[in-house]
Scaffold this motif. Sequence first.
Motif, mmCIF file in Angstrom:
data_model
loop_
_atom_site.group_PDB
_atom_site.id
_atom_site.type_symbol
_atom_site.label_atom_id
_atom_site.label_comp_id
_atom_site.label_asym_id
_atom_site.label_seq_id
_atom_site.Cartn_x
_atom_site.Cartn_y
_atom_site.Cartn_z
ATOM 1 N N ILE A 11 0.834 -1.222 0.000
ATOM 2 C CA ILE A 11 0.000 0.000 0.000
ATOM 3 C C ILE A 11 0.862 1.263 0.000
ATOM 4 N N THR A 12 2.092 1.171 0.487
ATOM 5 C CA THR A 12 2.946 2.375 0.544
ATOM 6 C C THR A 12 3.454 2.762 -0.853
ATOM 7 N N LYS A 13 3.229 1.900 -1.836
ATOM 8 C CA LYS A 13 3.718 2.181 -3.197
ATOM 9 C C LYS A 13 2.602 2.695 -4.114
ATOM 10 N N ASN A 22 -4.462 3.813 6.828
ATOM 11 C CA ASN A 22 -3.539 3.123 7.727
ATOM 12 C C ASN A 22 -4.332 2.348 8.776
ATOM 13 N N ALA A 23 -3.962 1.088 8.999
ATOM 14 C CA ALA A 23 -4.566 0.301 10.090
ATOM 15 C C ALA A 23 -3.729 0.582 11.336
ATOM 16 N N ALA A 24 -4.099 1.654 12.039
ATOM 17 C CA ALA A 24 -3.279 2.162 13.141
ATOM 18 C C ALA A 24 -3.731 1.580 14.487
ATOM 19 N N GLY A 32 3.637 -1.795 14.263
ATOM 20 C CA GLY A 32 4.187 -2.766 13.306
ATOM 21 C C GLY A 32 3.307 -2.833 12.067
ATOM 22 N N GLY A 33 3.379 -3.949 11.353
ATOM 23 C CA GLY A 33 2.514 -4.211 10.186
ATOM 24 C C GLY A 33 2.467 -3.077 9.191
ATOM 25 N N VAL A 34 1.290 -2.831 8.667
ATOM 26 C CA VAL A 34 1.118 -1.804 7.639
ATOM 27 C C VAL A 34 1.376 -0.408 8.237
ATOM 28 N N ASP A 35 1.051 -0.244 9.503
ATOM 29 C CA ASP A 35 1.288 1.023 10.207
ATOM 30 C C ASP A 35 2.785 1.370 10.185
ATOM 31 N N GLY A 36 3.600 0.413 10.547
ATOM 32 C CA GLY A 36 5.049 0.612 10.557
ATOM 33 C C GLY A 36 5.553 0.928 9.161
ATOM 34 N N PHE A 114 -7.434 0.894 0.740
ATOM 35 C CA PHE A 114 -7.479 0.342 2.098
ATOM 36 C C PHE A 114 -6.534 -0.859 2.208
ATOM 37 N N PRO A 115 -5.963 -1.079 3.386
ATOM 38 C CA PRO A 115 -5.356 -2.385 3.640
ATOM 39 C C PRO A 115 -6.449 -3.275 4.224
ATOM 40 N N SER A 116 -6.112 -4.483 4.542
ATOM 41 C CA SER A 116 -7.099 -5.374 5.178
ATOM 42 C C SER A 116 -7.055 -5.086 6.686
ATOM 43 N N THR A 119 -6.836 -7.606 10.228
ATOM 44 C CA THR A 119 -6.627 -9.045 10.009
ATOM 45 C C THR A 119 -5.175 -9.476 10.215
ATOM 46 N N GLY A 120 -4.316 -8.544 10.657
ATOM 47 C CA GLY A 120 -2.926 -8.903 10.946
ATOM 48 C C GLY A 120 -2.741 -9.069 12.439
ATOM 49 N N VAL A 121 -2.016 -8.136 13.040
ATOM 50 C CA VAL A 121 -1.737 -8.167 14.482
ATOM 51 C C VAL A 121 -3.044 -8.285 15.285
ATOM 52 N N TYR A 122 -4.128 -7.651 14.831
ATOM 53 C CA TYR A 122 -5.381 -7.641 15.592
ATOM 54 C C TYR A 122 -6.239 -8.906 15.400
ATOM 55 N N SER A 123 -5.773 -9.837 14.520
ATOM 56 C CA SER A 123 -6.318 -11.211 14.434
ATOM 57 C C SER A 123 -7.794 -11.366 14.087
ATOM 58 N N GLU A 159 -3.811 -14.883 -0.074
ATOM 59 C CA GLU A 159 -4.993 -15.329 0.678
ATOM 60 C C GLU A 159 -5.925 -14.137 0.958
ATOM 61 N N THR A 160 -5.322 -13.000 1.283
ATOM 62 C CA THR A 160 -6.115 -11.800 1.547
ATOM 63 C C THR A 160 -6.765 -11.319 0.252
ATOM 64 N N LEU A 161 -5.992 -11.338 -0.824
ATOM 65 C CA LEU A 161 -6.540 -10.933 -2.124
ATOM 66 C C LEU A 161 -7.752 -11.787 -2.483
HETATM 67 N N1 AR6 Z 1 0.806 -3.011 2.287
HETATM 68 C C1 AR6 Z 1 -0.406 -3.594 2.342
HETATM 69 N N2 AR6 Z 1 -0.788 -4.401 3.359
HETATM 70 C C2 AR6 Z 1 0.094 -4.633 4.343
HETATM 71 C C3 AR6 Z 1 1.386 -4.060 4.365
HETATM 72 C C4 AR6 Z 1 1.736 -3.213 3.274
HETATM 73 N N3 AR6 Z 1 2.908 -2.607 3.197
HETATM 74 N N4 AR6 Z 1 2.028 -4.491 5.476
HETATM 75 C C5 AR6 Z 1 1.182 -5.324 6.127
HETATM 76 N N5 AR6 Z 1 0.033 -5.414 5.436
HETATM 77 P P1 AR6 Z 1 -1.702 -5.169 10.421
HETATM 78 P P2 AR6 Z 1 -4.088 -4.754 12.116
HETATM 79 C C6 AR6 Z 1 -1.196 -6.193 5.716
HETATM 80 O O1 AR6 Z 1 -1.115 -6.072 11.463
HETATM 81 O O2 AR6 Z 1 -4.392 -6.186 12.141
HETATM 82 C C7 AR6 Z 1 0.104 -2.315 14.053
HETATM 83 O O3 AR6 Z 1 1.150 -2.570 14.934
HETATM 84 C C8 AR6 Z 1 -1.072 -7.379 6.631
HETATM 85 O O4 AR6 Z 1 -0.529 -8.501 5.934
HETATM 86 O O5 AR6 Z 1 -0.789 -4.170 9.833
HETATM 87 O O6 AR6 Z 1 -5.206 -3.773 11.903
HETATM 88 C C9 AR6 Z 1 -0.741 -1.113 14.473
HETATM 89 O O7 AR6 Z 1 0.035 -0.101 15.088
HETATM 90 C C10 AR6 Z 1 -2.547 -7.591 6.977
HETATM 91 O O8 AR6 Z 1 -3.197 -8.297 5.916
HETATM 92 O O9 AR6 Z 1 -2.963 -4.330 11.043
HETATM 93 C C11 AR6 Z 1 -1.722 -1.720 15.421
HETATM 94 O O10 AR6 Z 1 -1.156 -1.850 16.700
HETATM 95 C C12 AR6 Z 1 -3.092 -6.182 7.033
HETATM 96 O O11 AR6 Z 1 -2.121 -5.354 6.377
HETATM 97 C C13 AR6 Z 1 -1.959 -3.095 14.845
HETATM 98 O O12 AR6 Z 1 -0.795 -3.408 14.078
HETATM 99 C C14 AR6 Z 1 -3.340 -5.618 8.421
HETATM 100 O O13 AR6 Z 1 -2.351 -6.091 9.317
HETATM 101 C C15 AR6 Z 1 -3.124 -3.111 13.892
HETATM 102 O O14 AR6 Z 1 -3.382 -4.428 13.498
#
Ligand code: AR6
Length: 300
Positions: A11-13, A22-24, A32-36, A114-116, A119-123, A159-161
Amino acid sequence: MVNIKAILGDITKQGNVDAIVNAANTSLLGGGGVDGAIHRAAGPELLEECRTLYGCKTGEAKITGAYKLPCVYVVHTVGPIWRGGNSSEDELLKNCYINSLLVAKRKGIRKIAFPSISTGVYSFPLNRAAEIAVKAVCDFVDAHPEMFDLIEWVCFDEETLEAYSKQIKKLFGESKEPVFPDDDELADKNRITVKTDWWKTLDMPEKHEVFTFKRTFSPEQMEKLKKGHIPEEMEDKWFWYMEGNTLYAHRSWTGFCIYIISFSEDGNHTVTVNRELSQYKETIIEKDEKLINNLLDCWS
Ligand code: AR6
């Protein structure tokens, strides 16, 4: 018409959109994740601006500049942490999408990625999240069809796609580009003879209602109706075409079939109306009659 799709990527590209989401987390101070990834790509000024926002509640959204990112804005939303499904997770996730779109709308953003969310860190379970996300966007677009040109999910893995593509296909169908004829005679801008494969047309869903509708038409009016119409700008809400004595009225940006009207010589026509709530708003027959009369006034 809004283009709604899911793509594989980072998504950053994304430089083809005005804003990325941003999924913040509630601090809005990075993670971490997309936020980072977003903070790293945007540079330290993003964190500086985020500090001025004093956090964000789960389900809500705030907006900042995008700094070194190739888009103009970043919408920060906080998805729910999955706690088993009984802590309003579904509602909160839906709110993330609606509030992100509302915040974006206020800045005049027309293309957003949007990102997903969650569905990452937040499960949050992926398929359930995709269903809620696409339904939320579908309802928003239905209520505000002119507001966005592109709403896409940028998925980080196959899988997300797959999960988002499946839901998009379910709610929006496969879109087909309209092909208009070059022939000058046919390509009268206001009134062209419509062929059904010029735009996506979906069948009437199983959930529908049938009623009788009374109205008489002159032969001239019937001739006009038979020509059908696809608006040149697909932002128009309706298009229609006739096969034999049956008129099909569709919503132009979705292709959903809303009314099928079988005309009868005795003036008692049979109307079938779409009652699938995900495709058409809830109406009662009296309202449908009024709307059909208005449509037929314009079309005949
Ligand atoms: N581009 C697109 N999608 C991405 C990228 C990217 N560069 N990097 C990761 N993803 P997550 P959450 C996908 O964990 O579950 C952070 O620490 C990833 O594979 O980033 O909402 C925040 O600060 C997954 O499918 O977000 C919060 O504390 C999706 O983005 C917490 O994580 C979301 O995963 C939020 O957790």
